[in-house]
Design a protein around this motif. Sequence first.
Motif, PDB file in Angstrom:
ATOM      1  N   LEU A 164      10.787  14.422  -0.371  1.00 36.19           N
ATOM      2  CA  LEU A 164       9.248  14.890  -0.630  1.00 36.19           C
ATOM      3  C   LEU A 164       8.459  14.580   0.358  1.00 36.19           C
ATOM      4  N   ALA A 165       8.473  13.375   0.713  1.00 39.55           N
ATOM      5  CA  ALA A 165       7.682  12.717   1.970  1.00 39.55           C
ATOM      6  C   ALA A 165       7.859  13.622   3.374  1.00 39.55           C
ATOM      7  N   THR A 206       0.913  -1.355  -0.125  1.00 42.33           N
ATOM      8  CA  THR A 206       0.021  -0.035   0.212  1.00 42.33           C
ATOM      9  C   THR A 206       1.090   1.098   0.054  1.00 42.33           C
ATOM     10  N   GLU A 207       2.069   1.280   0.837  1.00 40.59           N
ATOM     11  CA  GLU A 207       2.870   2.318   0.801  1.00 40.59           C
ATOM     12  C   GLU A 207       4.027   2.361  -0.121  1.00 40.59           C
ATOM     13  N   PRO A 208       3.885   3.620  -0.949  1.00 43.60           N
ATOM     14  CA  PRO A 208       4.790   3.404  -2.196  1.00 43.60           C
ATOM     15  C   PRO A 208       6.153   2.998  -1.886  1.00 43.60           C
ATOM     16  N   LEU A 209       6.773   3.906  -0.919  1.00 36.43           N
ATOM     17  CA  LEU A 209       8.308   3.825  -0.314  1.00 36.43           C
ATOM     18  C   LEU A 209       8.509   2.500   0.072  1.00 36.43           C
ATOM     19  N   ALA A 210       7.530   1.969   0.724  1.00 36.28           N
ATOM     20  CA  ALA A 210       7.800   0.413   1.229  1.00 36.28           C
ATOM     21  C   ALA A 210       7.760  -0.410  -0.037  1.00 36.28           C
ATOM     22  N   ARG A 211       6.954  -0.246  -0.605  1.00 35.12           N
ATOM     23  CA  ARG A 211       6.736  -1.044  -1.872  1.00 35.12           C
ATOM     24  C   ARG A 211       7.984  -1.118  -2.864  1.00 35.12           C
ATOM     25  N   GLU A 226      17.010   2.408   2.046  1.00 32.37           N
ATOM     26  CA  GLU A 226      17.068   1.878   3.528  1.00 32.37           C
ATOM     27  C   GLU A 226      18.324   1.450   3.921  1.00 32.37           C
ATOM     28  N   SER A 227      18.717   0.477   3.114  1.00 30.10           N
ATOM     29  CA  SER A 227      20.284  -0.037   3.527  1.00 30.10           C
ATOM     30  C   SER A 227      21.327   0.723   3.630  1.00 30.10           C
ATOM     31  N   GLY A 228      21.277   2.143   2.889  1.00 25.08           N
ATOM     32  CA  GLY A 228      22.274   3.167   2.927  1.00 25.08           C
ATOM     33  C   GLY A 228      23.393   2.448   1.726  1.00 25.08           C
TER      34      GLY A 228
END
Length: 179
Positions: free
Chosen positions: A159-160, A62-67, A81-83
Amino acid sequence: MNSQKNHFELFDLPVGFMLDSGLLAERYRALVRAVRTDVLSDQGDETNRLLAHIDLAYQTLTEPLARAEYLFRLYGVEGVESGADEDPPSTKFVEEIECQEALIAATNRSDPGAALSEVLTRLAERGAALDKELHQLFADPTPTNLNAAREVVRQLQVLARCRRETEERQAKLLRSRPD
């Protein structure tokens, strides 16, 4: 239900960044119903585990960044996210400063509420353009495209954060207005 399926398989959806959110919600509800009605015996722990898996998959898609981060994992590459792709700190810093400057300018205008709404509109338009770009990049997940997708995800993260700050300023402005 096979809990070994990836999130897309779980909801019988094609693997990709763009998805039909209505169809996802429909399949989520059907899957939850099926798990709850299939369990006639006392298998509460298994039911709870399956429901937790379904919920996690649904929230991720559902969440674009998580997807996007999930897609990186599916394709076996390091996500934002892992850098893994450390941009120079100055790049993020400049983007954050630009956001702060836009918010200060909006807040100092004669109608700050309208100005903050304009900022939100511009952020939404930029986010939609970046979402479209991600769709194209994930549609052809070559190493080059996945590297480019990481940069787009990083921009979406900025942006978020800017959107959240703009919404917070807007809410603060509304609270401070006399009734």
